[in-house]
Design an enzyme around this catalytic site. Structure first.
Site, mmCIF file in Angstrom:
data_model
loop_
_atom_site.group_PDB
_atom_site.id
_atom_site.type_symbol
_atom_site.label_atom_id
_atom_site.label_comp_id
_atom_site.label_asym_id
_atom_site.label_seq_id
_atom_site.Cartn_x
_atom_site.Cartn_y
_atom_site.Cartn_z
ATOM 1 N N ASP A 253 -6.585 95.098 22.779
ATOM 2 C CA ASP A 253 -6.645 95.159 21.303
ATOM 3 C C ASP A 253 -7.638 95.945 21.222
ATOM 4 O OD1 ASP A 253 -7.939 94.451 19.184
ATOM 5 O OD2 ASP A 253 -8.220 92.237 19.893
HETATM 6 C C1 BGC Z 1 -8.519 92.091 16.236
HETATM 7 C C2 BGC Z 1 -6.803 92.763 16.675
HETATM 8 C C3 BGC Z 1 -5.562 93.539 15.806
HETATM 9 C C4 BGC Z 1 -6.560 94.245 15.486
HETATM 10 C C5 BGC Z 1 -6.072 95.789 14.371
HETATM 11 C C6 BGC Z 1 -9.234 93.887 16.196
HETATM 12 O O1 BGC Z 1 -9.884 94.182 16.000
HETATM 13 O O2 BGC Z 1 -9.204 91.837 17.470
HETATM 14 O O3 BGC Z 1 -6.654 91.069 16.330
HETATM 15 O O4 BGC Z 1 -4.515 92.990 15.688
HETATM 16 O O5 BGC Z 1 -8.026 94.108 15.606
HETATM 17 O O6 BGC Z 1 -6.293 95.865 13.645
#
Ligand code: BGC
Length: 726
Positions: A253
């Protein structure tokens, strides 16, 4: 007869070949990846495992191109319901609405359309679908991105979405792996979960994702039993790669990586975005190179990371003819039809006294609430949907997208009222001031209320991702009371990311109907009118329980540095059943404008007690996925109008499986039936559906003894029971 036999043999041979081909796909892709790997320098390998940095490319995640193998600048883009930041794409319904339809065809079509749009934009990896959060905490900010609180239903929805999406040639990314259940302290909290709960609840839908050949998995921000999700050897190497046989790659993530060596050696394969949000802290790139050169991370491990990323790229055929990246391409096609169908068929009718619904050309309708009309600043006025102003179609955060258009309840009702010659009046506010004047004298008053939630980096009206309470927002209870005091035919419409407590509303005299409209995205008003006017009989069923009191759930966001998951397996209806707490509306509940009767239960089974064995295929031991019992039931539409019924099958395991929830969903079938017509609901039970995780043995085991099979209209409305024995 001979011809028939020959045909059967031929069909079996073709099936075997298809299965062999499917099994070979990963092997063929891996072989291509190995050939490519041989042409790559160490720097090339480092490049494809390391994002180029936040805000440095066209997508939310990007890696560098490797010209020697014609590998593109890989584009990873949010998210689970469409193309984030896109201006020509569809705002699909959130996962929770798709789950509420219980319609596997709509789920798959939604996946196919998501895939078609992502490919049309040149996106290689679409960051979804979501199985974590599973939603054990009703307040959980991101529950709406996923498919409800039951792992079986979530698993089916994951598989349908992934297969649909990947059939378009786009890599899916199952996220957030794993036990990522709340927003509060999400980047520091440890989810401390026992092995059995891990397997039977949280890992379950990810197993479906792997079985559906998902190309990538996103490790989560939280710690798991004390160690970071993206550095957790047991979760990534043990469970995902070894036990489930996952051959794709694990991507972090965004900023979930904490150390250079720990992530590399414990199973993470790609870091995103490759820097922190200030562009400083780079944990791989040159740092990973140093770690490899000084043998802190082996060359084999670096090869394995790169090979996994390339394997998924080849698996999806992205090595030839893939479109160039253009996030703003107009890719909507006719996809709004899926949005409308899911928005509509995910609506759950909770209460309908005196047949107040469906509406029949009323002379005068009053519509109330700020959520009846689109935000006057525009449907996309708030960044990442970080406000609850105007009609609600999705929660907030990285999992939100732009609406290409938005049809609010008022827009759709106005059109309908004009056609019928109905007078429509609007009280476009949540204030009780002056509302009685608007609603008194109307044939019906429709009040739209909401509850919103989202990702923790945005706080909306004091809710920092997770909801602070389970009441309607903007004092919705007071608004409903004021309306119902002046109009005895009040219809309450709820747009919400998750359950709210309805006791005040249900105790209010004059509230005749409650329509749980969920999160309908851009087709909000159209879907509502379809159901309110009976163009379609409501056919959605709840994918979480609605309790009488917040405490009844037995879970809430944990304020400490860890969440001990003391509820274990007893989440949502498993808990209500076990603790003998009556919910207001149980998991699986939903009314229709017609009636269904259930008859003729039949159960056939070849299941034998004992542990699963068999080689590991994507998703785990092969025999876990084989059908070992089939249950059928006959469903009849015994009412007056066409409708669709979601028949549900729950299993009670024999006592040889200790401390197991009283009933667990293990099958469902949605049947669309004309009045008077009957259909057969068929439930195929796989070995895994009759197993529990024996933590002592570290195996899935079918317990010996008698299993109760309950088939019915909800988790508590059981119409037929039978049994099978292992
Ligand atoms: C989220 C993810 C997301 C990523 C990219 C993170 O804050 O938890 O679900 O894909 O950001 O935007």
């Amino acid at each position: 007869m001979t011809t028939l036999r020959n045909f059967a043999l031929l069909a079996a041979a073709v099936l075997a070949r298809v299965e062999a081909l499917e099994a070979a796909d990963w092997a063929a892709a891996e072989a291509s990846a190995k050939t490519a790997l041989a042409k790559m320098s160490q720097q090339d390998k480092i490049s494809i495992v390391t994002g180029i940095g936040w805000d440095k490319g066209p997508c939310v995640g990007n890696t560098a191109a490797i010209n020697s193998i014609n590998y593109p600048q890989l584009c990873l883009q949010d998210g689970p319901l469409g193309i984030r930041f896109g201006t020509g794409s569809t705002a699909f319904t959130p996962g929770v609405q798709a789950a509420s339809t219980w319609d596997t065809e709509l789920m798959r079509q939604r996946g196919e359309y998501l895939g078609a749009e992502a490919k049309g934009c040149g996106i290689h990896v679409l960051l979804g679908p979501v199985a974590g959060a599973l939603g054990k905490i009703p307040h959980g900010g991101r529950n709406w991105e996923g498919f409800g609180t039951d792992p079986y239903l979530a698993g089916i929805a994951m598989a349908e979405t992934i297969e649909g999406l990947q059939s378009a040639g786009v890599q899916a990314c199952a996220k957030h792996y794993i036990v990522n259940e709340q927003e509060l302290n999400r980047e520091t909290i440890s989810s401390d979960v026992d092995d059995r709960t891990m397997h039977e609840l949280y890992l379950w839908p990810f197993a479906d994702a792997v079985h559906a050949n998902v190309a990538s998995v996103m490790c989560s921000y939280n710690k798991i039993n004390g160690s970071w999700g993206c550095e957790n050897d047991h979760a990534q190497n043990g469970l995902l790669k070894k036990e489930l046989g996952f051959k794709g790659y694990v991507v972090s993530d965004w900023n979930a990586q904490h150390t250079t060596d720990g992530a590399a050696n414990n199973g993470m394969d790609m870091t995103m975005p490759g820097s922190d949000y200030n562009g400083n802290n780079v944990l791989w790139g040159p740092q990973l190179s140093n770690a490899v050169n000084s043998n802190r991370v082996s060359r084999d491990r670096l090869d394995d990371m790169a090979k996994r990323i390339l394997t998924s790229w080849y698996l999806l055929g992205q090595n030839s003819g893939y479109p160039n990246i253009n996030i703003n391409a107009n890719v909507q096609g006719n996809h709004k039809e899926n949005v409308r169908a899911v928005a509509r068929d995910g609506i759950v009718l909770l209460k309908n006294d005196e047949g107040v619904l469906p509406l029949k050309k009323p002379g005068k309708v009053a519509l109330v609430g700020s959520a009846a009309s689109v935000n006057s600043a525009g449907p996309n006025a708030c960044v990442d949907k970080g406000c609850n102003t105007g009609a609600l179609g999705m929660g907030w955060g990285s999992g939100s997208v732009n609406y290409p258009y938005f049809v609010a309840p008022y827009d759709a009702l106005k059109t309908r009222a004009q056609a019928d010659g109905t007078t429509l009046s609007l009280h476009n506010s949540d204030s009780t001031n002056g509302v009685s004047g608007v609603v008194s004298g109307a044939d019906v008053a429709i009040v739209v209320i909401t509850a919103d939630s989202g990702e923790g980096y945005i706080t909306v009206e004091g809710h920092a991702g997770d909801r602070n309470h389970l009441d309607p927002w903007h004092d919705g209870n007071a608004l409903v009371k004021a309306v119902a005091a002046a109009n005895k035919n009040t219809i309450v419409v709820v747009h919400s990311t998750g359950p709210i407590i309805l006791e005040t509303i249900l105790a209010t005299e004059g509230v005749k109907a409650v329509v749980w409209a969920g999160l309908p995205s851009q087709e909000n008003g159209n879907a509502l009118v379809d159901v309110l006017y009976g163009l379609t009989s409501p056919s959605g069923k709840l994918v979480y329980s609605i309790a009488k009191r917040p405490e009844d759930y037995g879970t809430a966001p944990s304020k400490g540095s860890n969440d001990k998951f003391t509820e274990g397996l007893f989440v949502d209806y498993r808990h209500f059943d076990n603790a003998k707490i009556e919910p207001r509306y149980e998991f699986g509940f939903g009314l229709s404008y017609t009636e269904f009767t259930y008859a003729d239960l039949s159960v056939t089974s070849t299941v034998t007690a004992g542990p699963a064995s068999g080689e590991t295929i994507p998703g785990g031991a092969a025999d876990l996925w084989e059908t070992v019992a089939t249950v059928t039931a006959s469903i009849t539409n015994s009412g007056e109008v066409e409708g669709a019924e979601v028949a549900q099958l729950y299993i009670t395991l024999p006592s040889a499986a200790p401390s197991t929830p009283p009933k667990q969903l293990r099958g469902f079938a949605k049947l669309k039936l004309e009045p008077g017509a009957s259909g057969v609901a068929t439930f195929n039970l796989r070995r895994r559906d009759l197993s529990y995780w024996d933590a002592g043995r570290g195996q899935w085991v079918v317990p010996a003894g008698e299993f109760t099979v309950s088939v019915g209209a909800s988790s508590r409305d059981v119409r037929l029971t039978g049994s099978l024995t292992a």
